[in-house]
Design a protein around this motif. Structure first.
Motif, PDB file in Angstrom:
ATOM      1  N   LYS A   8       0.836  -1.203   0.000  1.00  0.00           N
ATOM      2  CA  LYS A   8       0.000   0.000   0.000  1.00  0.00           C
ATOM      3  C   LYS A   8       0.874   1.258   0.000  1.00  0.00           C
ATOM      4  O   LYS A   8       0.574   2.224  -0.702  1.00  0.00           O
ATOM      5  CB  LYS A   8      -0.939  -0.003   1.201  1.00  0.00           C
ATOM      6  CG  LYS A   8      -2.049  -1.020   1.077  1.00  0.00           C
ATOM      7  CD  LYS A   8      -2.924  -1.040   2.303  1.00  0.00           C
ATOM      8  CE  LYS A   8      -3.982  -2.144   2.174  1.00  0.00           C
ATOM      9  NZ  LYS A   8      -4.798  -2.261   3.365  1.00  0.00           N
ATOM     10  N   GLU A   9       1.948   1.235   0.791  1.00  0.00           N
ATOM     11  CA  GLU A   9       2.857   2.383   0.830  1.00  0.00           C
ATOM     12  C   GLU A   9       3.505   2.603  -0.536  1.00  0.00           C
ATOM     13  O   GLU A   9       3.633   3.742  -0.988  1.00  0.00           O
ATOM     14  CB  GLU A   9       3.942   2.178   1.893  1.00  0.00           C
ATOM     15  CG  GLU A   9       3.417   2.264   3.311  1.00  0.00           C
ATOM     16  CD  GLU A   9       4.462   1.905   4.357  1.00  0.00           C
ATOM     17  OE1 GLU A   9       5.553   1.400   3.987  1.00  0.00           O
ATOM     18  OE2 GLU A   9       4.184   2.108   5.543  1.00  0.00           O
ATOM     19  N   ILE A  10       3.873   1.523  -1.194  1.00  0.00           N
ATOM     20  CA  ILE A  10       4.485   1.623  -2.529  1.00  0.00           C
ATOM     21  C   ILE A  10       3.456   2.165  -3.519  1.00  0.00           C
ATOM     22  O   ILE A  10       3.773   3.030  -4.337  1.00  0.00           O
ATOM     23  CB  ILE A  10       5.036   0.252  -2.979  1.00  0.00           C
ATOM     24  CG1 ILE A  10       6.286  -0.104  -2.162  1.00  0.00           C
ATOM     25  CG2 ILE A  10       5.361   0.248  -4.475  1.00  0.00           C
ATOM     26  CD1 ILE A  10       6.762  -1.537  -2.330  1.00  0.00           C
ATOM     27  N   GLU A  11       2.210   1.683  -3.441  1.00  0.00           N
ATOM     28  CA  GLU A  11       1.168   2.191  -4.334  1.00  0.00           C
ATOM     29  C   GLU A  11       0.959   3.688  -4.129  1.00  0.00           C
ATOM     30  O   GLU A  11       0.839   4.445  -5.098  1.00  0.00           O
ATOM     31  CB  GLU A  11      -0.143   1.436  -4.105  1.00  0.00           C
ATOM     32  CG  GLU A  11      -0.125   0.013  -4.643  1.00  0.00           C
ATOM     33  CD  GLU A  11      -1.360  -0.795  -4.232  1.00  0.00           C
ATOM     34  OE1 GLU A  11      -2.217  -0.273  -3.479  1.00  0.00           O
ATOM     35  OE2 GLU A  11      -1.447  -1.958  -4.657  1.00  0.00           O
ATOM     36  N   ASN A  12       0.923   4.127  -2.871  1.00  0.00           N
ATOM     37  CA  ASN A  12       0.764   5.555  -2.590  1.00  0.00           C
ATOM     38  C   ASN A  12       1.961   6.350  -3.118  1.00  0.00           C
ATOM     39  O   ASN A  12       1.797   7.434  -3.680  1.00  0.00           O
ATOM     40  CB  ASN A  12       0.588   5.797  -1.091  1.00  0.00           C
ATOM     41  CG  ASN A  12      -0.766   5.354  -0.591  1.00  0.00           C
ATOM     42  OD1 ASN A  12      -1.715   5.264  -1.367  1.00  0.00           O
ATOM     43  ND2 ASN A  12      -0.858   5.069   0.694  1.00  0.00           N
ATOM     44  N   PHE A  13       3.156   5.797  -2.917  1.00  0.00           N
ATOM     45  CA  PHE A  13       4.355   6.470  -3.420  1.00  0.00           C
ATOM     46  C   PHE A  13       4.310   6.578  -4.943  1.00  0.00           C
ATOM     47  O   PHE A  13       4.639   7.620  -5.509  1.00  0.00           O
ATOM     48  CB  PHE A  13       5.616   5.721  -2.969  1.00  0.00           C
ATOM     49  CG  PHE A  13       6.879   6.327  -3.483  1.00  0.00           C
ATOM     50  CD1 PHE A  13       7.409   7.472  -2.906  1.00  0.00           C
ATOM     51  CD2 PHE A  13       7.547   5.776  -4.568  1.00  0.00           C
ATOM     52  CE1 PHE A  13       8.572   8.046  -3.383  1.00  0.00           C
ATOM     53  CE2 PHE A  13       8.706   6.333  -5.058  1.00  0.00           C
ATOM     54  CZ  PHE A  13       9.228   7.483  -4.459  1.00  0.00           C
ATOM     55  N   GLU A  14       3.885   5.504  -5.612  1.00  0.00           N
ATOM     56  CA  GLU A  14       3.798   5.520  -7.075  1.00  0.00           C
ATOM     57  C   GLU A  14       2.783   6.553  -7.545  1.00  0.00           C
ATOM     58  O   GLU A  14       3.008   7.249  -8.541  1.00  0.00           O
ATOM     59  CB  GLU A  14       3.440   4.127  -7.611  1.00  0.00           C
ATOM     60  CG  GLU A  14       4.601   3.151  -7.549  1.00  0.00           C
ATOM     61  CD  GLU A  14       4.222   1.732  -7.953  1.00  0.00           C
ATOM     62  OE1 GLU A  14       3.004   1.401  -7.951  1.00  0.00           O
ATOM     63  OE2 GLU A  14       5.142   0.964  -8.265  1.00  0.00           O
ATOM     64  N   LYS A  15       1.666   6.681  -6.830  1.00  0.00           N
ATOM     65  CA  LYS A  15       0.681   7.705  -7.180  1.00  0.00           C
ATOM     66  C   LYS A  15       1.295   9.101  -7.064  1.00  0.00           C
ATOM     67  O   LYS A  15       1.112   9.944  -7.953  1.00  0.00           O
ATOM     68  CB  LYS A  15      -0.550   7.596  -6.276  1.00  0.00           C
ATOM     69  CG  LYS A  15      -1.437   6.408  -6.583  1.00  0.00           C
ATOM     70  CD  LYS A  15      -2.599   6.337  -5.601  1.00  0.00           C
ATOM     71  CE  LYS A  15      -3.430   5.081  -5.847  1.00  0.00           C
ATOM     72  NZ  LYS A  15      -4.515   4.956  -4.867  1.00  0.00           N
ATOM     73  N   LYS A  16       2.007   9.351  -5.964  1.00  0.00           N
ATOM     74  CA  LYS A  16       2.663  10.647  -5.778  1.00  0.00           C
ATOM     75  C   LYS A  16       3.727  10.881  -6.845  1.00  0.00           C
ATOM     76  O   LYS A  16       3.859  11.990  -7.371  1.00  0.00           O
ATOM     77  CB  LYS A  16       3.292  10.733  -4.378  1.00  0.00           C
ATOM     78  CG  LYS A  16       2.279  10.831  -3.274  1.00  0.00           C
ATOM     79  CD  LYS A  16       2.951  10.835  -1.910  1.00  0.00           C
ATOM     80  CE  LYS A  16       1.909  10.841  -0.796  1.00  0.00           C
ATOM     81  NZ  LYS A  16       2.552  10.785   0.519  1.00  0.00           N
ATOM     82  N   LEU A  17       4.459   9.839  -7.168  1.00  0.00           N
ATOM     83  CA  LEU A  17       5.492   9.948  -8.197  1.00  0.00           C
ATOM     84  C   LEU A  17       4.864  10.271  -9.553  1.00  0.00           C
ATOM     85  O   LEU A  17       5.350  11.142 -10.286  1.00  0.00           O
ATOM     86  CB  LEU A  17       6.304   8.647  -8.274  1.00  0.00           C
ATOM     87  CG  LEU A  17       7.457   8.604  -9.273  1.00  0.00           C
ATOM     88  CD1 LEU A  17       8.499   9.664  -8.920  1.00  0.00           C
ATOM     89  CD2 LEU A  17       8.094   7.227  -9.300  1.00  0.00           C
ATOM     90  N   ASN A  18       3.779   9.596  -9.882  1.00  0.00           N
ATOM     91  CA  ASN A  18       3.090   9.862 -11.153  1.00  0.00           C
ATOM     92  C   ASN A  18       2.537  11.286 -11.189  1.00  0.00           C
ATOM     93  O   ASN A  18       2.592  11.955 -12.218  1.00  0.00           O
ATOM     94  CB  ASN A  18       1.980   8.845 -11.394  1.00  0.00           C
ATOM     95  CG  ASN A  18       2.530   7.481 -11.758  1.00  0.00           C
ATOM     96  OD1 ASN A  18       3.644   7.369 -12.270  1.00  0.00           O
ATOM     97  ND2 ASN A  18       1.764   6.440 -11.492  1.00  0.00           N
ATOM     98  N   LEU A  19       2.015  11.746 -10.054  1.00  0.00           N
ATOM     99  CA  LEU A  19       1.525  13.113  -9.986  1.00  0.00           C
ATOM    100  C   LEU A  19       2.668  14.099 -10.193  1.00  0.00           C
ATOM    101  O   LEU A  19       2.546  15.065 -10.942  1.00  0.00           O
ATOM    102  CB  LEU A  19       0.831  13.366  -8.649  1.00  0.00           C
ATOM    103  CG  LEU A  19       0.286  14.771  -8.427  1.00  0.00           C
ATOM    104  CD1 LEU A  19      -0.779  15.091  -9.477  1.00  0.00           C
ATOM    105  CD2 LEU A  19      -0.268  14.916  -7.037  1.00  0.00           C
ATOM    106  N   THR A  20       3.809  13.822  -9.544  1.00  0.00           N
ATOM    107  CA  THR A  20       4.991  14.681  -9.694  1.00  0.00           C
ATOM    108  C   THR A  20       5.451  14.680 -11.146  1.00  0.00           C
ATOM    109  O   THR A  20       5.774  15.739 -11.699  1.00  0.00           O
ATOM    110  CB  THR A  20       6.131  14.202  -8.768  1.00  0.00           C
ATOM    111  OG1 THR A  20       5.655  14.180  -7.428  1.00  0.00           O
ATOM    112  CG2 THR A  20       7.344  15.099  -8.879  1.00  0.00           C
ATOM    113  N   LYS A  21       5.473  13.515 -11.778  1.00  0.00           N
ATOM    114  CA  LYS A  21       5.853  13.436 -13.191  1.00  0.00           C
ATOM    115  C   LYS A  21       4.900  14.271 -14.051  1.00  0.00           C
ATOM    116  O   LYS A  21       5.315  14.993 -14.947  1.00  0.00           O
ATOM    117  CB  LYS A  21       5.836  11.984 -13.690  1.00  0.00           C
ATOM    118  CG  LYS A  21       6.985  11.146 -13.249  1.00  0.00           C
ATOM    119  CD  LYS A  21       6.808   9.737 -13.815  1.00  0.00           C
ATOM    120  CE  LYS A  21       7.862   8.785 -13.328  1.00  0.00           C
ATOM    121  NZ  LYS A  21       7.629   7.425 -13.841  1.00  0.00           N
TER     122      LYS A  21
END
Length: 146
Positions: free
Chosen positions: A94-107
């Motif tokens: 779940k933490e990785i999924e949240n991080f990936e969402k934030k990363l995609n938003l940042t991208k």
């Protein structure tokens, strides 16, 4: 207790202590052993008992029971660890999924910044030229602070 050890192979004191029925019968322990005891599978001394197949088998059975108990406890412990690891993996997933969402938003934000870098706008109020995207970010930041 009197000393009843006529030989190294027979210990009368041991025999009487080990077999109370012989002591109660008041029969000489050596005579009892020679007439009945050996045939009944009784032991003439402590060392004979300790080295007997019955005693060794009982000791091995006790060792096996203890090993089985330890193995069962180890299996339970490992199962608990496995469950804990699986729970932690779910949490980390779940933490990785949240991080990936934030990363995609940042991208996405960085992509928008790069795409908007050539789009300048003129503000008639302040009479300044600014990047459209950066102005939006600045406006959002000021709105969040107030």
């Amino acid at each position: 207790m009197e000393r009843k050890k006529p030989s190294k192979k027979f210990d009368g004191n041991y025999y009487l202590k080990r077999y109370p029925d012989v002591k109660e019968s008041k029969v000489n322990p050596l005579v009892h052993y020679l007439l009945h005891g050996e045939e009944e599978g009784r032991f003439p001394n402590h060392h004979a008992e300790m080295n007997s197949p019955q005693y060794i088998n009982k000791k091995f059975q006790d060792i096996i029971k203890n090993l089985e108990k330890s193995l069962s406890q180890s299996n339970n412990y490992l199962q608990n660890i496995k469950t804990e690891v699986e729970e932690n993996n779910q949490l980390h997933k779940k933490e990785i999924e949240n991080f990936e969402k934030k990363l995609n938003l940042t991208k996405s934000v960085l992509h928008d910044i790069i795409d908007c870098s050539n789009k300048k706008k003129y503000c008639p109020i302040c009479q300044k030229t600014f990047l459209a995207f950066l102005s939006l970010v600045k406006t959002m930041a000021w709105g969040a602070m107030s």
